[in-house]
Design a protein around this motif. Structure first.
Motif, PDB file in Angstrom:
ATOM      1  N   GLN A 181     -10.210   7.230  -1.769  1.00 51.27           N
ATOM      2  CA  GLN A 181      -9.162   6.634  -2.596  1.00 51.27           C
ATOM      3  C   GLN A 181      -7.971   6.219  -1.723  1.00 51.27           C
ATOM      4  OE1 GLN A 181      -9.534   9.779  -6.117  1.00 51.27           O
ATOM      5  NE2 GLN A 181      -8.289   8.028  -6.723  1.00 51.27           N
ATOM      6  N   VAL A 182      -7.727   7.015  -0.661  1.00 56.20           N
ATOM      7  CA  VAL A 182      -6.652   6.657   0.266  1.00 56.20           C
ATOM      8  C   VAL A 182      -7.016   5.366   0.987  1.00 56.20           C
ATOM      9  CG1 VAL A 182      -5.450   7.337   2.376  1.00 56.20           C
ATOM     10  CG2 VAL A 182      -5.868   9.029   0.582  1.00 56.20           C
ATOM     11  N   GLU A 183      -8.269   5.271   1.477  1.00 54.47           N
ATOM     12  CA  GLU A 183      -8.718   4.063   2.182  1.00 54.47           C
ATOM     13  C   GLU A 183      -8.640   2.828   1.288  1.00 54.47           C
ATOM     14  OE1 GLU A 183     -12.634   4.862   3.532  1.00 54.47           O
ATOM     15  OE2 GLU A 183     -12.035   6.454   4.920  1.00 54.47           O
ATOM     16  N   ALA A 184      -8.888   3.050  -0.017  1.00 55.48           N
ATOM     17  CA  ALA A 184      -8.859   1.922  -0.954  1.00 55.48           C
ATOM     18  C   ALA A 184      -7.450   1.613  -1.434  1.00 55.48           C
ATOM     19  CB  ALA A 184      -9.757   2.228  -2.148  1.00 55.48           C
ATOM     20  N   GLY A 185      -6.469   2.365  -0.957  1.00 55.11           N
ATOM     21  CA  GLY A 185      -5.096   2.136  -1.358  1.00 55.11           C
ATOM     22  C   GLY A 185      -4.779   2.643  -2.760  1.00 55.11           C
ATOM     23  N   GLU A 186      -5.637   3.543  -3.292  1.00 58.13           N
ATOM     24  CA  GLU A 186      -5.444   4.039  -4.649  1.00 58.13           C
ATOM     25  C   GLU A 186      -4.663   5.346  -4.687  1.00 58.13           C
ATOM     26  OE1 GLU A 186      -9.415   4.448  -5.975  1.00 58.13           O
ATOM     27  OE2 GLU A 186      -9.791   2.283  -6.130  1.00 58.13           O
ATOM     28  N   ILE A 212      -6.117  15.214  -9.431  1.00 54.77           N
ATOM     29  CA  ILE A 212      -4.847  14.676  -8.943  1.00 54.77           C
ATOM     30  C   ILE A 212      -4.963  13.194  -8.573  1.00 54.77           C
ATOM     31  CG2 ILE A 212      -5.243  15.318  -6.523  1.00 54.77           C
ATOM     32  CD1 ILE A 212      -2.247  16.130  -6.455  1.00 54.77           C
ATOM     33  N   GLY A 213      -6.167  12.737  -8.265  1.00 57.16           N
ATOM     34  CA  GLY A 213      -6.368  11.329  -7.922  1.00 57.16           C
ATOM     35  C   GLY A 213      -6.136  10.384  -9.084  1.00 57.16           C
ATOM     36  N   ALA A 214      -6.010  10.942 -10.314  1.00 56.66           N
ATOM     37  CA  ALA A 214      -5.793  10.096 -11.488  1.00 56.66           C
ATOM     38  C   ALA A 214      -4.316   9.794 -11.724  1.00 56.66           C
ATOM     39  CB  ALA A 214      -6.383  10.774 -12.727  1.00 56.66           C
ATOM     40  N   LEU A 215      -3.423  10.339 -10.891  1.00 54.40           N
ATOM     41  CA  LEU A 215      -1.994  10.043 -11.038  1.00 54.40           C
ATOM     42  C   LEU A 215      -1.721   8.561 -10.789  1.00 54.40           C
ATOM     43  CD1 LEU A 215      -0.244  12.984  -9.124  1.00 54.40           C
ATOM     44  CD2 LEU A 215      -0.108  12.544 -11.589  1.00 54.40           C
TER      45      LEU A 215
END
Length: 415
Positions: A257-262, A224-227
């Motif tokens: 990924q949340v911390e990196a704003g992704e 799901i992180g690839a959205l």
């Protein structure tokens, strides 16, 4: 596992019983068929060794009775000198084997151990089949005997009952989509649609169509992180709109990924309410034999081949490996075994010296002890009867860390 020993001669019965018990084989004794028959059931977790010539109901009657109860229950018959034609008749009627009296210790232990191994495989396969036919999808689809496997089953059921959005994480090849399906099947939405898609490349329009297609059901998005950012916003709107349950799968650390704003903060914390982590095979080596045998049976059925026997040496080798590819790699190994094409690593220790093979077994025993002790080094050392310094030296030798075998925080909260 035990041996039911049936012989009307008290001295012979005692001598054979003592031989078996000295080999650490649990033994039940009976002086006749009537004494033995109550033990002979399909659930009997052992094998039978019986004399042929006995007053009243003889060994042939016992053999017929045992096969009527369970055709897979091994019966070894004892014959006197000159009874070889009778032994041949017994084999044709389904006896596992026969021994001529007086029988040597090595001969007795050899055939009994083979029979016990065969019986163990039969009972294990029946247990797996019962799980497959059970109404509980978690028991039916999540294999393993470890505390970590049991915790994962409990967590999957809890996630399903909570009927919330779920995040499933695990190493590559660990079976994330399978666990997502288990959660769906355990939920009240089990009869509604279950849609699974790779998240990469999905657009706002794609997500809307898929969401509508699984109304009142479950949508599983792998990685799901690839959205894309736009797709994440669209998905968040759909989740807030309701109508389906979202399960996200990831092999990455989404919090980073949340911390990196992704990745969307709001979407992550909706999923993080119920998070399941799949333990890697390296954390639960005691589950490998069960899972591998299941994959072997599955692969044999798919290939239309007979199910090959999996030896103890093969299992020791499998348990000694780290399996970075996890369940998917183990499945491929099972298919190679069924097709007879072998693998990159030796399956039975062929080509390895004695020291290397013993090291494989030692590492698997250390990992198994740590798994059973849930990462408690002292308890694992005591179970193996090793001094603590020796135990820690061996852990360092094989690169094993007790903390890798401790239950996850999610499992602790669930229990």
């Amino acid at each position: 596992m035990k041996v039911l020993l049936v012989d009307d001669d008290f001295e012979v019965r005692q001598a054979l019983s003592q031989t078996l018990e000295l080999a650490d084989i649990d033994t039940l004794t009976a002086g006749s068929f009537l004494e033995a028959k109550d033990h002979i059931t399909p659930a009997f977790d052992g094998v039978i060794v019986s004399d042929i010539r006995m007053p009243g109901r003889d060994g042939f009657h016992l053999l017929d009775h045992a096969r009527a109860q369970d055709t897979d229950l091994p019966v070894i018959l004892l014959t006197g000198e000159g009874d070889i034609p009778m032994a041949v008749r017994a084999m044709s009627q389904g006896a596992f084997g026969f021994l001529e009296k007086p029988c040597g210790t090595n001969d007795l232990l050899s055939i009994v151990n083979r029979a016990l191994h065969t019986r163990g495989l039969v009972l294990e396969n029946r247990h797996l089949k019962a799980q497959m036919e059970d109404g509980d999808p978690a028991a039916r689809m999540i294999f393993g005997v470890s505390s970590k496997a049991d915790a994962l089953r409990k967590k999957a059921r809890a996630a399903a009952q909570a009927d919330t959005d779920v995040l499933i994480s695990g190493a590559p090849g660990s079976g994330i989509s399978k666990i997502a399906e288990v959660v769906h099947l355990c939920s009240m939405r089990a009869k509604a649609p279950f849609e699974k898609r790779a998240a990469a490349g999905l657009t706002r329009s794609d997500l809307t169509q898929i969401w509508e297609a699984c109304a009142n059901g479950t949508l599983f998005l792998d990685e799901i992180g690839a959205l894309s950012k736009d797709a994440q916003l669209a998905l968040l709107d759909l989740v807030e709109q309701g109508g389906a349950t979202l399960i996200g799968g990831t092999t990455r650390d989404l919090s980073k990924q949340v911390e990196a704003g992704e990745f969307s903060f709001e979407l992550y914390y909706r999923l993080d309410v119920m998070q399941l982590r799949i333990p890697a095979l390296s954390e639960r080596p005691e589950d490998i034999p069960v899972i591998f045998r299941h994959y072997v049976s599955q692969a044999a059925e798919q290939a239309g081949q007979p199910v090959p026997e999996v030896s103890e040496d093969q299992l020791a080798d499998l348990m000694a490996r780290d399996w970075p590819g996890n369940a998917r790699a183990l499945m491929s190994e099972a298919m190679r075994l069924v097709l007879g094409v072998g693998g990159e690593a030796p399956q039975t220790g062929e080509g390895l010296g004695l020291a290397d093979r013993l090291a494989q077994v030692e590492r698997s025993l250390l990992a198994e002890a740590l798994g059973k002790a849930q990462g408690q080094a002292r308890a694992a050392a005591e179970a193996l009867k090793l001094p603590r310094k020796t135990f820690y030296d061996k852990l360092a030798k094989y690169g094993l860390k007790p903390e890798d075998f401790k239950p996850s925080q999610e499992s602790n909260r669930d229990s």
